[in-house]
Design a protein around this motif. Structure first.
Motif, PDB file in Angstrom:
ATOM      1  N   GLN A 299      12.686 -15.939  -0.147  1.00  0.00           N
ATOM      2  CA  GLN A 299      13.109 -14.632  -0.659  1.00  0.00           C
ATOM      3  C   GLN A 299      14.296 -14.081   0.131  1.00  0.00           C
ATOM      4  O   GLN A 299      15.210 -13.492  -0.450  1.00  0.00           O
ATOM      5  CB  GLN A 299      11.916 -13.660  -0.629  1.00  0.00           C
ATOM      6  N   VAL A 300      14.290 -14.268   1.463  1.00  0.00           N
ATOM      7  CA  VAL A 300      15.429 -13.808   2.278  1.00  0.00           C
ATOM      8  C   VAL A 300      16.696 -14.513   1.809  1.00  0.00           C
ATOM      9  O   VAL A 300      17.751 -13.887   1.632  1.00  0.00           O
ATOM     10  CB  VAL A 300      15.193 -14.079   3.786  1.00  0.00           C
TER      11      VAL A 300
ATOM     12  N   GLY B 293      19.691 -12.599  -0.084  1.00  0.00           N
ATOM     13  CA  GLY B 293      20.933 -12.693   0.677  1.00  0.00           C
ATOM     14  C   GLY B 293      22.075 -13.210  -0.168  1.00  0.00           C
ATOM     15  O   GLY B 293      23.215 -13.248   0.275  1.00  0.00           O
ATOM     16  N   GLY B 294      21.754 -13.643  -1.394  1.00  0.00           N
ATOM     17  CA  GLY B 294      22.807 -14.095  -2.298  1.00  0.00           C
ATOM     18  C   GLY B 294      23.307 -15.496  -1.984  1.00  0.00           C
ATOM     19  O   GLY B 294      24.288 -15.949  -2.547  1.00  0.00           O
ATOM     20  N   VAL B 295      22.606 -16.222  -1.096  1.00  0.00           N
ATOM     21  CA  VAL B 295      22.999 -17.597  -0.808  1.00  0.00           C
ATOM     22  C   VAL B 295      22.507 -18.464  -1.955  1.00  0.00           C
ATOM     23  O   VAL B 295      21.321 -18.437  -2.294  1.00  0.00           O
ATOM     24  CB  VAL B 295      22.374 -18.085   0.512  1.00  0.00           C
ATOM     25  N   LYS B 296      23.382 -19.170  -2.580  1.00  0.00           N
ATOM     26  CA  LYS B 296      23.003 -19.859  -3.809  1.00  0.00           C
ATOM     27  C   LYS B 296      22.655 -21.317  -3.572  1.00  0.00           C
ATOM     28  O   LYS B 296      23.218 -22.212  -4.175  1.00  0.00           O
ATOM     29  CB  LYS B 296      24.104 -19.700  -4.866  1.00  0.00           C
ATOM     30  N   ASP B 297      21.715 -21.559  -2.665  1.00  0.00           N
ATOM     31  CA  ASP B 297      21.154 -22.892  -2.533  1.00  0.00           C
ATOM     32  C   ASP B 297      19.839 -22.873  -3.298  1.00  0.00           C
ATOM     33  O   ASP B 297      18.791 -22.553  -2.759  1.00  0.00           O
ATOM     34  CB  ASP B 297      20.927 -23.241  -1.057  1.00  0.00           C
ATOM     35  N   ALA B 298      19.933 -23.185  -4.580  1.00  0.00           N
ATOM     36  CA  ALA B 298      18.765 -23.036  -5.454  1.00  0.00           C
ATOM     37  C   ALA B 298      17.611 -23.931  -5.010  1.00  0.00           C
ATOM     38  O   ALA B 298      16.450 -23.547  -5.118  1.00  0.00           O
ATOM     39  CB  ALA B 298      19.150 -23.357  -6.892  1.00  0.00           C
ATOM     40  N   SER B 299      17.916 -25.119  -4.484  1.00  0.00           N
ATOM     41  CA  SER B 299      16.840 -26.013  -4.063  1.00  0.00           C
ATOM     42  C   SER B 299      15.968 -25.376  -2.992  1.00  0.00           C
ATOM     43  O   SER B 299      14.743 -25.438  -3.032  1.00  0.00           O
ATOM     44  CB  SER B 299      17.408 -27.319  -3.496  1.00  0.00           C
TER      45      SER B 299
ATOM     46  N   VAL C 173      15.613 -22.173  -2.368  1.00  0.00           N
ATOM     47  CA  VAL C 173      14.871 -21.036  -2.926  1.00  0.00           C
ATOM     48  C   VAL C 173      13.688 -21.530  -3.766  1.00  0.00           C
ATOM     49  O   VAL C 173      12.568 -21.035  -3.637  1.00  0.00           O
ATOM     50  CB  VAL C 173      15.818 -20.127  -3.753  1.00  0.00           C
ATOM     51  N   TYR C 174      13.919 -22.525  -4.610  1.00  0.00           N
ATOM     52  CA  TYR C 174      12.832 -23.063  -5.452  1.00  0.00           C
ATOM     53  C   TYR C 174      11.712 -23.624  -4.587  1.00  0.00           C
ATOM     54  O   TYR C 174      10.532 -23.378  -4.835  1.00  0.00           O
ATOM     55  CB  TYR C 174      13.344 -24.191  -6.354  1.00  0.00           C
ATOM     56  N   GLU C 175      12.117 -24.408  -3.596  1.00  0.00           N
ATOM     57  CA  GLU C 175      11.099 -25.060  -2.773  1.00  0.00           C
ATOM     58  C   GLU C 175      10.217 -24.015  -2.117  1.00  0.00           C
ATOM     59  O   GLU C 175       9.004 -24.153  -2.075  1.00  0.00           O
ATOM     60  CB  GLU C 175      11.773 -25.939  -1.710  1.00  0.00           C
ATOM     61  N   HIS C 176      10.858 -22.941  -1.606  1.00  0.00           N
ATOM     62  CA  HIS C 176      10.061 -21.979  -0.844  1.00  0.00           C
ATOM     63  C   HIS C 176       9.452 -20.891  -1.718  1.00  0.00           C
ATOM     64  O   HIS C 176       8.276 -20.583  -1.580  1.00  0.00           O
ATOM     65  CB  HIS C 176      10.891 -21.414   0.306  1.00  0.00           C
ATOM     66  N   LYS C 177      10.238 -20.306  -2.631  1.00  0.00           N
ATOM     67  CA  LYS C 177       9.681 -19.197  -3.403  1.00  0.00           C
ATOM     68  C   LYS C 177       8.609 -19.662  -4.379  1.00  0.00           C
ATOM     69  O   LYS C 177       7.657 -18.942  -4.656  1.00  0.00           O
ATOM     70  CB  LYS C 177      10.778 -18.448  -4.188  1.00  0.00           C
ATOM     71  N   THR C 178       8.756 -20.837  -4.928  1.00  0.00           N
ATOM     72  CA  THR C 178       7.786 -21.294  -5.935  1.00  0.00           C
ATOM     73  C   THR C 178       6.860 -22.371  -5.390  1.00  0.00           C
ATOM     74  O   THR C 178       5.645 -22.228  -5.402  1.00  0.00           O
ATOM     75  CB  THR C 178       8.509 -21.849  -7.182  1.00  0.00           C
ATOM     76  N   ALA C 179       7.453 -23.436  -4.881  1.00  0.00           N
ATOM     77  CA  ALA C 179       6.628 -24.612  -4.576  1.00  0.00           C
ATOM     78  C   ALA C 179       5.715 -24.383  -3.371  1.00  0.00           C
ATOM     79  O   ALA C 179       4.607 -24.913  -3.331  1.00  0.00           O
ATOM     80  CB  ALA C 179       7.528 -25.829  -4.357  1.00  0.00           C
TER      81      ALA C 179
ATOM     82  N   ASP D  68      11.042 -23.566 -16.389  1.00  0.00           N
ATOM     83  CA  ASP D  68      11.311 -22.142 -16.504  1.00  0.00           C
ATOM     84  C   ASP D  68      12.796 -21.896 -16.754  1.00  0.00           C
ATOM     85  O   ASP D  68      13.175 -21.090 -17.605  1.00  0.00           O
ATOM     86  CB  ASP D  68      10.912 -21.494 -15.168  1.00  0.00           C
ATOM     87  N   ASP D  69      13.629 -22.607 -16.001  1.00  0.00           N
ATOM     88  CA  ASP D  69      15.083 -22.488 -16.167  1.00  0.00           C
ATOM     89  C   ASP D  69      15.499 -22.883 -17.577  1.00  0.00           C
ATOM     90  O   ASP D  69      16.372 -22.246 -18.189  1.00  0.00           O
ATOM     91  CB  ASP D  69      15.812 -23.412 -15.185  1.00  0.00           C
ATOM     92  N   LEU D  70      14.887 -23.957 -18.101  1.00  0.00           N
ATOM     93  CA  LEU D  70      15.265 -24.442 -19.429  1.00  0.00           C
ATOM     94  C   LEU D  70      14.841 -23.462 -20.516  1.00  0.00           C
ATOM     95  O   LEU D  70      15.501 -23.342 -21.545  1.00  0.00           O
ATOM     96  CB  LEU D  70      14.660 -25.832 -19.687  1.00  0.00           C
ATOM     97  N   LEU D  71      13.728 -22.744 -20.274  1.00  0.00           N
ATOM     98  CA  LEU D  71      13.306 -21.721 -21.233  1.00  0.00           C
ATOM     99  C   LEU D  71      14.274 -20.540 -21.229  1.00  0.00           C
ATOM    100  O   LEU D  71      14.488 -19.885 -22.247  1.00  0.00           O
ATOM    101  CB  LEU D  71      11.894 -21.221 -20.907  1.00  0.00           C
ATOM    102  N   ASP D  72      14.860 -20.283 -20.045  1.00  0.00           N
ATOM    103  CA  ASP D  72      15.754 -19.126 -19.883  1.00  0.00           C
ATOM    104  C   ASP D  72      17.197 -19.426 -20.255  1.00  0.00           C
ATOM    105  O   ASP D  72      17.989 -18.510 -20.457  1.00  0.00           O
ATOM    106  CB  ASP D  72      15.782 -18.683 -18.414  1.00  0.00           C
ATOM    107  N   GLY D  73      17.582 -20.689 -20.245  1.00  0.00           N
ATOM    108  CA  GLY D  73      18.988 -21.024 -20.492  1.00  0.00           C
ATOM    109  C   GLY D  73      19.233 -22.446 -20.009  1.00  0.00           C
ATOM    110  O   GLY D  73      18.388 -23.321 -20.210  1.00  0.00           O
ATOM    111  N   ASP D  74      20.326 -22.661 -19.309  1.00  0.00           N
ATOM    112  CA  ASP D  74      20.655 -24.017 -18.884  1.00  0.00           C
ATOM    113  C   ASP D  74      20.237 -24.330 -17.462  1.00  0.00           C
ATOM    114  O   ASP D  74      20.282 -25.486 -17.045  1.00  0.00           O
ATOM    115  CB  ASP D  74      22.168 -24.255 -19.021  1.00  0.00           C
ATOM    116  N   GLY D  75      19.843 -23.289 -16.701  1.00  0.00           N
ATOM    117  CA  GLY D  75      19.446 -23.540 -15.318  1.00  0.00           C
ATOM    118  C   GLY D  75      20.633 -23.615 -14.388  1.00  0.00           C
ATOM    119  O   GLY D  75      21.776 -23.758 -14.838  1.00  0.00           O
ATOM    120  N   LEU D  76      20.351 -23.505 -13.113  1.00  0.00           N
ATOM    121  CA  LEU D  76      21.420 -23.470 -12.108  1.00  0.00           C
ATOM    122  C   LEU D  76      22.113 -24.809 -11.943  1.00  0.00           C
ATOM    123  O   LEU D  76      23.199 -24.898 -11.396  1.00  0.00           O
ATOM    124  CB  LEU D  76      20.843 -23.038 -10.757  1.00  0.00           C
ATOM    125  N   PHE D  77      21.439 -25.886 -12.415  1.00  0.00           N
ATOM    126  CA  PHE D  77      22.021 -27.218 -12.232  1.00  0.00           C
ATOM    127  C   PHE D  77      22.659 -27.738 -13.519  1.00  0.00           C
ATOM    128  O   PHE D  77      23.091 -28.883 -13.577  1.00  0.00           O
ATOM    129  CB  PHE D  77      20.937 -28.198 -11.769  1.00  0.00           C
TER     130      PHE D  77
END
Lengths: 256, 256
Positions: free
Chosen positions: B147-148, B152-158, B160-166, B205-214
């Protein structure tokens, strides 16, 4: 009993090991958490944990993880209490508060990370780790109950004192005793000690600040009564109560 | 395997028992905490905990406290994520968010109380309670790290995904397995399962919302890859993996 500096050194080492490494990503989180826990404070609650372990017939080493845990929990409560949505304080211990230095979101999140860090430390206790964790959890909920009542403007000072101050003292004592393998009777006596020490500490604090919420005469009477109860709870414990007695005397004879 | 409704009923009962009684003072705290945890949700993480216990050769009952613990922790993260200083969301699941309904200070404090409530539940696990607590603590720190990085706007999606979700999925699986007395090899396989399930869930989830960050193609590839890894990690476990398999299928074939 060891020298005071030796206990403090044990606590600082355990704290440093319980916190995220300074280079752990994201750096701002490690930095904010380490800033919040600080160093060189009085470390009253962890000293109670170490003293409770010795008073139970165990060693201070038994309680180092419990000591770090309760200090981390205590410091998170300060980080969140200082937030703009709470007390809106900008200075603590002569330095900018965590939210003032790192921003509001990071201060909320630093506090949020400190709670599980405290539980992780508690779970590393050598005896009865589940009991140590449960005692910490009780205090973790209790301090919030006291704070909700406090920010809600409900002026039942006894409730606020018992939960905002005494719950952490009680948990420190119970956790230190449990981590040293103490039996139920011993843990109960140490809880009574710590509850009364916490209340006495709060009454003395009131007297240093003014007349207190109960008026000067009544506050002096309450301070003397709880001090006596705290000290008599230390009779007939199986171990060395020197540290707890010295700590009580130094806490209750503060001049500032 | 039991019927899905039976698992859900076990979870709701354990949750209700782990939360403060509705009449506990201060009432606004109990009310806010119970509102935050809600009822009738999908309870994905607690179902993973119950499924992991069964997959380890234990029973779902072994993991009910672990299940309640991870769900309480998950819901506190939502309460704090919604705060004005974070995502500033006013509506969640079609209802006012906790801060919108109870005020900002109470929302911070309700979240703060939920974390120790989660640890108290975890500590009541019938096997390896200290291990269950440690796994929960790891996730508790992990979600904050994610979450930090996110706020913080750092766009390392991997990251964020690993920690916020997984991290919460991994903890749910590890806690359920440990609470059922699983050995290290079994816990490790279930962690691998849950990490990949969590990532696959996020990609879907990303695919349901659009194209995803990747980008859509890469996200589809990643979703398929992590789904396959999750399912193959369930081979050669000592217990019944039916619940985990059914849960994976229903999670990864969502249409909304």
């Amino acid at each position: 009993m060891k020298k005071k500096e030796e206990y403090i050194a044990m606590i600082e080492k355990a704290l440093s090991e319980a916190l995220p490494p300074p280079d752990e990503r994201p750096a701002v989180l490690s930095e904010a958490v380490r800033y919040a826990v600080g160093s060189g404070g009085k470390r009253v609650r962890p000293l109670i944990a170490l003293g409770a372990a010795e008073a139970s017939g165990g060693t201070a080493e038994d309680a180092v993880h419990a000591a770090a845990a309760i200090e981390i929990l205590h410091n998170y409560t300060l980080v969140h209490d200082d937030l703009p949505a709470m007390d809106n304080d900008e200075i603590r211990r002569g330095k900018p508060t965590v939210w003032k230095k790192f921003g509001e979101a990071n201060a909320i999140l630093a506090g949020d990370a400190m709670i599980p860090l405290a539980f992780k430390a508690a779970a590393a206790s050598p005896h009865n780790a589940a009991g140590v964790v449960a005692a910490l959890a009780e205090a973790g909920v209790g301090v919030v109950r006291g704070q909700v009542e406090d920010v809600g403007g409900v002026k039942d000072a006894s409730f606020v004192y018992e939960h905002k101050t005494a719950d952490l003292f009680v948990a420190a004592a119970a956790m230190g005793a449990l981590a040293a393998g103490a039996d139920g009777d011993c843990v109960e006596k140490l809880r009574t000690f710590a509850l009364n020490l916490g209340l006495a500490f709060q009454f003395e604090d009131d007297l240093l600040d003014g007349d207190g919420l109960f008026g000067r005469d009544e506050t002096e009477r309450l301070a003397a009564e709880t001090t006596a109860k705290a000290l008599s709870a230390l009779d007939s414990l199986p171990g060395d109560t020197t540290l707890l007695k010295e700590l009580s005397v130094s806490l209750l004879s503060r001049k500032e």
